[in-house]
Every structure is written in structure tokens, then in C-alpha cells.
Scaffold this motif. Sequence first.
Motif, short mmCIF file in Angstrom:
data_model
loop_
_atom_site.label_atom_id
_atom_site.label_comp_id
_atom_site.label_asym_id
_atom_site.label_seq_id
_atom_site.Cartn_x
_atom_site.Cartn_y
_atom_site.Cartn_z
N ILE A 118 -2.20 7.52 -3.70
CA ILE A 118 -3.64 7.40 -3.42
C ILE A 118 -4.13 6.02 -3.86
CG2 ILE A 118 -5.93 8.17 -4.21
CD1 ILE A 118 -4.93 11.04 -3.94
N LYS A 119 -3.64 5.53 -5.00
CA LYS A 119 -4.01 4.18 -5.44
C LYS A 119 -3.59 3.14 -4.42
CE LYS A 119 -3.80 5.13 -10.43
NZ LYS A 119 -3.10 4.82 -11.69
N ASP A 128 -11.11 -7.04 -3.47
CA ASP A 128 -11.34 -6.72 -4.88
C ASP A 128 -10.04 -6.25 -5.49
OD1 ASP A 128 -12.08 -5.79 -7.34
OD2 ASP A 128 -13.42 -4.21 -6.62
N PRO A 129 -9.33 -7.10 -6.23
CA PRO A 129 -8.05 -6.69 -6.81
C PRO A 129 -8.18 -5.61 -7.88
CG PRO A 129 -8.67 -8.87 -7.59
CD PRO A 129 -9.65 -8.51 -6.52
N LEU A 130 -9.40 -5.34 -8.33
CA LEU A 130 -9.62 -4.27 -9.31
C LEU A 130 -10.26 -3.05 -8.65
CD1 LEU A 130 -10.96 -6.39 -12.31
CD2 LEU A 130 -8.62 -5.61 -11.88
N TYR A 131 -10.05 -2.92 -7.35
CA TYR A 131 -10.71 -1.87 -6.57
C TYR A 131 -10.37 -0.47 -7.08
CZ TYR A 131 -12.61 0.32 -2.31
OH TYR A 131 -13.35 1.05 -1.41
N LEU A 185 -12.10 4.65 -9.05
CA LEU A 185 -11.74 5.82 -9.85
C LEU A 185 -12.62 6.01 -11.09
CD1 LEU A 185 -7.85 5.96 -9.58
CD2 LEU A 185 -9.58 7.15 -8.23
N ARG A 186 -13.48 5.03 -11.39
CA ARG A 186 -14.44 5.29 -12.47
C ARG A 186 -15.44 6.37 -12.06
NH1 ARG A 186 -18.15 -0.27 -12.29
NH2 ARG A 186 -18.26 -0.39 -10.01
#
Length: 339
Positions: A140-141, A186-189, A194-195
Amino acid sequence: MKKLLLILSGILIPFFLFFVLFVPMGLVLMNSSKLQNRQTKIKNIGLSQDVLRWKSIVEEFAFKNEMGDYVDLILAVMMQESGGKGLDVMQCSEGGFNTKYPKAPNSIIDPVYSIECGIKELRAALKNADVKGPGDIENIKLALQSYNFGPGYIQYARERGGYSEENAKDFSATMAQKMNWSGYGDPLYIDHVLRYCAVYDISNDFSGASERFQGLMKEAIKHEGKRYFLGDIIFENGVPITFDCSNLTQWCYKSIGIDIPRTAQQQYDFMNHIPIEEAVPGDLIFFRNTYPTRDYITHVAIYQGGMEVFHAGDPVGYANINTPYWLDKTVCAGRIKEN
């Protein structure tokens, strides 16, 4: 005879191809609720009212596209992309499924169409990432980062062992340089989406839960996101818009024809008490504040399994009670006394 065979082949071969090509995709992605021993699941946390107002539309298009198990994930994506505001709420104007508007940022001016396209985009990403179901968090990630970067990221990541924050940053930098842009995606997507989700450990698949529990929760989830108010239910146009903990449980039990008392303490007194380890979905869980002056039941919730409850927090929704805060206050589970 030859003519008959030609007619039959014209009917059967396309049907066979459809079955071979498309049915497996549906079996893998969309019947995931029937997977046995699913160990994790995702539930939303922290969604805004602007996102929650689109929930019924998201559910409608999710089920039409056989994505019913992924409603919470879709809502988390919307929360990150737009916070539920604007017209292109899923930010998918530039995606392949937008055929009505120019493929330019924010060109979609119909939020319902944006939801439809966004769900199809996410469905394609889940398929390309070989997601086996809602518990397949690692894939999923990979799918989520692909939703942000585009499908080319999946092959890039697989060549480097799968999704990682490091290769997401590398891909972003590589693409930004290639496109001569200041940044790419966004590399921190993953963290950002997931937050808005809690990933719960569960020991069972509850798709075969009792009819009582299914009926109870069918009513309960109608009220997800509504605000907490201590006291009687507040109605607007005949519809409840607030709950406290015990009038939520009373309301939901009444929807399946079971009358229970009004307050948390009265509900505790009314039911058989069992250890929380023996609780099944649909039982109630009772809590008591640890203050010395509060030696009575102060909170009640509907058990979901896997140490998860549905309750009138603020807002109404799910909570994982396998934390020191909750465990310190947990008294027991309660089950309806059978005649």
C-alpha cells in the motif's frame, strides 16, 4: 455445423478472455475482505469535517469500483491532497482517468468527478503495486507513493527492494533534475497520508461477524465524525447531530431492537460482565476514570475486536484501546443477558 461453431466461438472466446484478464484482478484487490488471517487494517483518525462531508460520495464510487475495503485510505488521501476543500478534491486533474477536463493542475471543477477519477487512479496504483488487501501495508505504501509520483515510481522502487523513504527522495530528486523543476512530488507522501490513519493489529477477519454486530455497526458508522455533547442527543431536522458515549450505544442497540438503559453506569449494571479478553465484536467495553472520587463507570464503547472500539469521542469514531491511557481505565466488557 461450422456456422454454429463460429457463432459459439464468437460468444465464448470474448467471455473467456474477460474472465481470464479481468476477474483475477477483482479477486485479488476487491474481495480482500474475505482474506483469511488478515493481520492489520486501517481506520481514519483526524479527518476534517470538510473531508467527512464527502464520505458518502466516496463510499458510493468506492463500491462501484470494487474499492469498498479502501474507503478509509481514500479519505486519508483526500485529506492530504486538499483537506476536502476546493473543486479537485483528489488532485487528479493530470491523471489518466480525467477525460473531461484539461490535464493541467486543478483543471477539474467538479468535486464528485474528482472523487471518481481519484478512486480509479488509486485502484490502478493498488493493482500495479500488487496489493493483496487492506492488510498489505508495505505494498500500500508503494501504491500511495505511486499515486503521488506517477506509475513510473513502482518499477524504480522494485529495482531497489520496494518502497523506502530514501528511494522516494532519490526518485523525486532525479525527476526534478530531469524535468528541470525545483521539486517533484512529495517524497514524504506516505507519512503525510498515513498520519490520517491508524494501522491496527487484528487477530481475525471479522467479515463473517454476527448479524447483530453488522446491524449495530451499520447504524453506528452513520454517525462517524459527529461531535460529542454530554447530555441528551441534539437533533437537527430530525437527525441526531451530537452524542455522548452512552446515548450513542443506546441509540445503536435500539436500531437492532434491543433496549438498554441510558447512562454508562446503568448499562454496566444491566449487562453480564466478562473479561475484555473474552469480548467479541458487538459487546460493550466499560471504562472508569482513575480519580479517587470517580468510582463509577464514566465511559462506554462498542467493541470491534483487536482492542479497537467505536465510541463517542470528540468526534464520534474509532479508537485503539491497547494503550496505557485506555488500559488504565478499562473495567471489563459487557454482554447482553440472553433470556
